[in-house]
Motif scaffolding. Structure first.
Motif, short mmCIF file in Angstrom:
data_model
loop_
_atom_site.label_atom_id
_atom_site.label_comp_id
_atom_site.label_asym_id
_atom_site.label_seq_id
_atom_site.Cartn_x
_atom_site.Cartn_y
_atom_site.Cartn_z
N GLU A 13 0.87 -1.17 0.00
CA GLU A 13 0.00 0.00 0.00
C GLU A 13 0.91 1.22 0.00
OE1 GLU A 13 -4.22 0.52 2.15
OE2 GLU A 13 -2.50 0.39 3.49
N TYR A 14 0.73 2.10 -0.99
CA TYR A 14 1.62 3.25 -1.13
C TYR A 14 0.84 4.41 -1.75
CZ TYR A 14 5.90 5.83 -2.12
OH TYR A 14 6.90 6.77 -2.16
N ALA A 15 1.03 5.60 -1.20
CA ALA A 15 0.27 6.76 -1.65
C ALA A 15 0.87 7.44 -2.88
CB ALA A 15 0.16 7.78 -0.51
N GLY A 16 2.17 7.36 -3.08
CA GLY A 16 2.83 8.04 -4.20
C GLY A 16 2.73 7.25 -5.49
N SER A 17 3.52 7.70 -6.46
CA SER A 17 3.53 7.03 -7.77
C SER A 17 4.30 5.71 -7.69
CB SER A 17 4.18 7.94 -8.82
OG SER A 17 5.57 8.03 -8.60
N LYS A 18 4.06 4.87 -8.66
CA LYS A 18 4.76 3.58 -8.69
C LYS A 18 6.25 3.78 -8.89
CE LYS A 18 4.51 -1.13 -9.97
NZ LYS A 18 3.61 -2.17 -10.40
N GLU A 19 6.63 4.75 -9.71
CA GLU A 19 8.05 5.02 -9.94
C GLU A 19 8.74 5.45 -8.64
OE1 GLU A 19 9.72 4.13 -12.68
OE2 GLU A 19 7.78 3.35 -13.27
N ASP A 20 8.08 6.28 -7.84
CA ASP A 20 8.64 6.69 -6.55
C ASP A 20 8.79 5.48 -5.63
OD1 ASP A 20 8.76 9.33 -7.30
OD2 ASP A 20 6.90 9.90 -6.29
N LEU A 21 7.80 4.61 -5.65
CA LEU A 21 7.85 3.39 -4.83
C LEU A 21 9.02 2.50 -5.25
CD1 LEU A 21 6.68 1.24 -2.87
CD2 LEU A 21 5.16 0.54 -4.75
N LEU A 22 9.18 2.31 -6.55
CA LEU A 22 10.27 1.47 -7.05
C LEU A 22 11.64 2.03 -6.66
CD1 LEU A 22 8.87 0.59 -10.58
CD2 LEU A 22 9.00 -0.91 -8.59
N LYS A 23 11.80 3.34 -6.77
CA LYS A 23 13.07 3.96 -6.40
C LYS A 23 13.33 3.83 -4.91
CE LYS A 23 13.14 7.28 -10.17
NZ LYS A 23 12.95 8.67 -10.56
N LYS A 24 12.29 3.99 -4.10
CA LYS A 24 12.44 3.89 -2.65
C LYS A 24 12.86 2.48 -2.26
CE LYS A 24 9.92 5.91 0.62
NZ LYS A 24 8.84 6.31 1.49
N VAL A 25 12.20 1.47 -2.80
CA VAL A 25 12.52 0.08 -2.46
C VAL A 25 13.90 -0.29 -3.01
CG1 VAL A 25 11.84 -2.32 -2.81
CG2 VAL A 25 10.11 -0.60 -2.28
N ALA A 26 14.19 0.10 -4.25
CA ALA A 26 15.48 -0.21 -4.85
C ALA A 26 16.62 0.42 -4.06
CB ALA A 26 15.52 0.25 -6.30
N GLY A 27 16.41 1.60 -3.54
CA GLY A 27 17.43 2.26 -2.73
C GLY A 27 17.76 1.51 -1.47
#
Length: 90
Positions: A71-85
């Motif tokens: 569950e995430y409020a932002g964009s999918k790209e922001d989510l992917l960058k956050k997790v990848a980081g």
């Protein structure tokens, strides 16, 4: 909050973009699995709802890599960058 799905292939450094990788090579890791991604999402403050071990990514229907429902409020790209980081790529 939106429901998003994370597949291991999104973070796999051995794949090309057309094969399913969604993050930059510099953020990708070798042989990611659901446990790694789930842990990285939790460390990043993302709410992990469920791990589906039998799911297939449409681009890799022949491989069972599973997927993680978050569950995430932002964009999918922001989510992917956050997790990848948090995965600790190169």
């Amino acid at each position: 909050m939106a429901i998003r799905f994370l597949y291991p292939c999104y973070f796999d450094a051995s794949l090309t973009r057309s094969e399913g990788r969604r993050v930059a090579k510099s953020l990708a890791v070798s042989a990611p699995n659901m446990a790694m991604i789930s842990r990285a999402a939790k460390v990043g403050g993302v709410s992990v709802l469920e791990e589906e071990r039998d799911a297939h990514h449409p681009a890799q229907w022949h491989k069972s890599g599973g997927r993680i429902r978050v569950e995430y409020a932002g964009s999918k790209e922001d989510l992917l960058k956050k997790v990848a980081g948090k995965l600790g790529g190169k």
